[in-house]
Design a protein around this motif. Structure first.
Motif, PDB file in Angstrom:
ATOM      1  N   SER A 145     -17.912  32.236 -59.822  1.00  0.00           N
ATOM      2  CA  SER A 145     -16.952  31.619 -59.315  1.00  0.00           C
ATOM      3  C   SER A 145     -17.425  30.118 -59.177  1.00  0.00           C
ATOM      4  O   SER A 145     -16.735  29.247 -59.315  1.00  0.00           O
ATOM      5  CB  SER A 145     -16.259  32.216 -58.150  1.00  0.00           C
ATOM      6  N   VAL A 146     -18.724  29.955 -58.568  1.00  0.00           N
ATOM      7  CA  VAL A 146     -19.119  28.535 -58.392  1.00  0.00           C
ATOM      8  C   VAL A 146     -19.179  27.861 -59.669  1.00  0.00           C
ATOM      9  O   VAL A 146     -18.912  26.602 -59.483  1.00  0.00           O
ATOM     10  CB  VAL A 146     -20.391  28.762 -57.818  1.00  0.00           C
ATOM     11  N   ASN A 147     -19.426  28.429 -60.622  1.00  0.00           N
ATOM     12  CA  ASN A 147     -19.725  27.826 -62.093  1.00  0.00           C
ATOM     13  C   ASN A 147     -18.572  27.866 -62.959  1.00  0.00           C
ATOM     14  O   ASN A 147     -18.655  27.651 -64.218  1.00  0.00           O
ATOM     15  CB  ASN A 147     -20.908  28.318 -62.709  1.00  0.00           C
ATOM     16  N   ASN A 148     -17.433  28.394 -62.197  1.00  0.00           N
ATOM     17  CA  ASN A 148     -16.283  28.394 -63.139  1.00  0.00           C
ATOM     18  C   ASN A 148     -16.551  29.313 -64.455  1.00  0.00           C
ATOM     19  O   ASN A 148     -16.031  29.139 -65.751  1.00  0.00           O
ATOM     20  CB  ASN A 148     -15.707  27.165 -63.517  1.00  0.00           C
ATOM     21  N   VAL A 149     -17.182  30.485 -64.323  1.00  0.00           N
ATOM     22  CA  VAL A 149     -17.552  31.376 -65.420  1.00  0.00           C
ATOM     23  C   VAL A 149     -16.543  32.454 -65.473  1.00  0.00           C
ATOM     24  O   VAL A 149     -16.258  32.967 -64.195  1.00  0.00           O
ATOM     25  CB  VAL A 149     -18.932  31.754 -65.437  1.00  0.00           C
ATOM     26  N   MET A 150     -15.647  32.660 -66.370  1.00  0.00           N
ATOM     27  CA  MET A 150     -14.691  33.967 -66.228  1.00  0.00           C
ATOM     28  C   MET A 150     -15.504  34.991 -65.934  1.00  0.00           C
ATOM     29  O   MET A 150     -16.684  35.378 -66.637  1.00  0.00           O
ATOM     30  CB  MET A 150     -14.254  34.372 -67.598  1.00  0.00           C
ATOM     31  N   ILE A 151     -14.896  36.058 -65.213  1.00  0.00           N
ATOM     32  CA  ILE A 151     -15.713  37.372 -64.926  1.00  0.00           C
ATOM     33  C   ILE A 151     -15.017  38.309 -65.787  1.00  0.00           C
ATOM     34  O   ILE A 151     -13.901  38.550 -66.029  1.00  0.00           O
ATOM     35  CB  ILE A 151     -15.402  37.722 -63.418  1.00  0.00           C
ATOM     36  N   GLU A 152     -15.973  38.722 -66.824  1.00  0.00           N
ATOM     37  CA  GLU A 152     -15.703  39.676 -68.079  1.00  0.00           C
ATOM     38  C   GLU A 152     -14.876  40.985 -67.462  1.00  0.00           C
ATOM     39  O   GLU A 152     -15.465  41.459 -66.497  1.00  0.00           O
ATOM     40  CB  GLU A 152     -16.699  39.758 -68.859  1.00  0.00           C
ATOM     41  N   ASP A 153     -14.060  41.469 -68.115  1.00  0.00           N
ATOM     42  CA  ASP A 153     -13.556  42.859 -67.799  1.00  0.00           C
ATOM     43  C   ASP A 153     -14.645  43.786 -67.943  1.00  0.00           C
ATOM     44  O   ASP A 153     -15.534  43.808 -69.178  1.00  0.00           O
ATOM     45  CB  ASP A 153     -12.389  43.076 -68.568  1.00  0.00           C
ATOM     46  N   MET A 203     -25.996  44.618 -55.375  1.00  0.00           N
ATOM     47  CA  MET A 203     -26.405  43.256 -54.885  1.00  0.00           C
ATOM     48  C   MET A 203     -26.290  42.235 -56.190  1.00  0.00           C
ATOM     49  O   MET A 203     -25.656  41.244 -56.043  1.00  0.00           O
ATOM     50  CB  MET A 203     -27.733  43.455 -54.418  1.00  0.00           C
ATOM     51  N   LEU A 204     -26.961  42.608 -57.277  1.00  0.00           N
ATOM     52  CA  LEU A 204     -27.017  41.541 -58.338  1.00  0.00           C
ATOM     53  C   LEU A 204     -25.528  41.253 -58.950  1.00  0.00           C
ATOM     54  O   LEU A 204     -25.042  40.170 -59.008  1.00  0.00           O
ATOM     55  CB  LEU A 204     -27.677  42.285 -59.474  1.00  0.00           C
ATOM     56  N   GLU A 205     -24.694  42.563 -58.895  1.00  0.00           N
ATOM     57  CA  GLU A 205     -23.117  42.165 -59.285  1.00  0.00           C
ATOM     58  C   GLU A 205     -22.555  41.283 -58.359  1.00  0.00           C
ATOM     59  O   GLU A 205     -21.779  40.412 -58.511  1.00  0.00           O
ATOM     60  CB  GLU A 205     -22.522  43.640 -59.060  1.00  0.00           C
ATOM     61  N   SER A 206     -22.797  41.636 -56.913  1.00  0.00           N
ATOM     62  CA  SER A 206     -22.216  40.685 -55.778  1.00  0.00           C
ATOM     63  C   SER A 206     -22.523  39.057 -56.130  1.00  0.00           C
ATOM     64  O   SER A 206     -21.822  38.228 -56.100  1.00  0.00           O
ATOM     65  CB  SER A 206     -22.245  41.234 -54.621  1.00  0.00           C
ATOM     66  N   ASN A 207     -23.938  38.815 -56.294  1.00  0.00           N
ATOM     67  CA  ASN A 207     -24.454  37.649 -56.367  1.00  0.00           C
ATOM     68  C   ASN A 207     -24.059  36.832 -57.856  1.00  0.00           C
ATOM     69  O   ASN A 207     -23.606  35.755 -57.847  1.00  0.00           O
ATOM     70  CB  ASN A 207     -26.150  37.613 -56.739  1.00  0.00           C
ATOM     71  N   TRP A 208     -23.745  37.801 -58.736  1.00  0.00           N
ATOM     72  CA  TRP A 208     -23.261  37.309 -60.204  1.00  0.00           C
ATOM     73  C   TRP A 208     -21.750  36.937 -59.780  1.00  0.00           C
ATOM     74  O   TRP A 208     -21.628  35.689 -60.592  1.00  0.00           O
ATOM     75  CB  TRP A 208     -23.132  38.475 -60.975  1.00  0.00           C
TER      76      TRP A 208
END
Ligand code: SAM
Length: 285
Positions: A232-240, A222-227
């Motif tokens: 994406s809303v805050n234009n933060v790159m999703i780290e590999d 759940m936390l991963e999905s919220n993250w």
């Protein structure tokens, strides 16, 4: 309409009705919201002290009785009766809320009041005793719970009096208590959904450690999905290879709450934990 379904237990003891109204310390300028006035045993006493009363009553027969009770009296023009379900009603401005409500709507009543704006000054509310005691419970005591923390984040609550079932006709099955609720003004700048979301996890098993509660099934996912949403809303790159479990561990270690028991954590502890999670982009709603 059925007594049990609508919780129609009328307060028959005049002293008790008077003490409840006196506890509100009404001012002659006050606008009062009453939820579930029934035949008006509290209402007539409120009308003596306040400028105006809006009473929300779901049962038209009760509303008719109350109307009859004030008919032709000077109080009549100070009273507005809204017939309908409090949970769905559009609430007017009010300074004070007084209610001996059916216990089925205890939680919705409290949370609707807490989210109401502008803030009211005080609410005097009668609840089933167990619920009232959970509202006023302090950290480290047996009844401290998600409900206590959620409510005490936004309001100061204290127990005013116990009311035994013999005060009502017909007597309910349970004992009752009256509480006073005073909203914190200004309200803390914390989103309810975020705080409650954290509490849902932390209070999962109240006597286990915070760390253990974060290990519960589904929490990491759940936390991963919220993250992801937050990123994406805050234009933060999703780290590999982002490792949520590790991120959570780090926050719990840094804040020192990993081995804490939620049963003993107070509102400040919970707020510190929430803010540490927010600092690394972990959200609960
Ligand atoms: N306040 C009165 C007294 O103290 O004697 C009556 C109390 S009785 C426990 C609760 C009242 O709330 C009943 O009159 C019932 O019809 C009304 N009620 C039940 N559910 C309601 C709802 N969702 N919205 C508004 N009123 C409701």
């Amino acid at each position: 309409f059925n007594t049990e379904r609508f919780g129609q237990h009328i307060l028959k003891n005049p002293q008790t009705a008077q003490s409840i109204v006196d506890t509100a310390n009404l001012r002659p300028t006050d606008k009062v919201l009453e939820v579930g006035p029934g035949t008006g045993n509290l209402t007539v006493r409120i009308l003596e002290k306040a400028k105006h009363v809006t009473a929300v009553e779901m049962d038209p027969r009760m509303a008719a009785e109350l109307t009859k009770r004030v008919q032709g009296k000077p109080e009549q023009r100070k009273l507005e009766i809204m017939i309908g379900d409090f949970v769905k009603a559009t609430l007017p401005y009010f300074d004070v809320c007084i209610s001996n409500t059916p216990y089925q709507i205890s939680s919705p009543l409290v949370f609707r009041l807490l989210s109401h704006r502008p803030l009211f000054r005080t609410a005097i509310l009668m609840f089933q005793r167990e619920f009232a005691l959970r509202l006023v419970a302090r950290p480290g005591t047996e009844l401290w719970s998600r409900l206590s923390a959620n409510v005490q984040l936004y309001a100061k609550v204290d127990l005013v009096m116990n009311v035994s079932k013999n005060n009502f006709r017909p007597p309910p099955k349970v004992e009752s208590s009256v509480i006073r609720l005073v909203p914190r003004d200004p309200p803390p700048p914390v989103e309810f959904g975020e705080f409650d979301g954290l509490l849902r996890i932390v209070f999962g098993r109240k006597n286990k450690t915070v760390h253990a509660n974060f290990q519960a099934k589904g929490v990491t996912e759940m936390l991963e999905s919220n993250w992801r949403t937050w990123a994406s809303v805050n234009n933060v790159m999703i780290e590999d290879g982002m490792n949520m479990k590790k991120k959570v561990e780090e926050v719990l270690q840094e804040t020192g709450f990993s081995e804490s028991r939620p049963a003993k954590m107070d509102i400040d502890d919970l707020l510190k934990l929430l803010s540490a999670f927010h600092d690394v982009g972990i959200h609960f709603a």
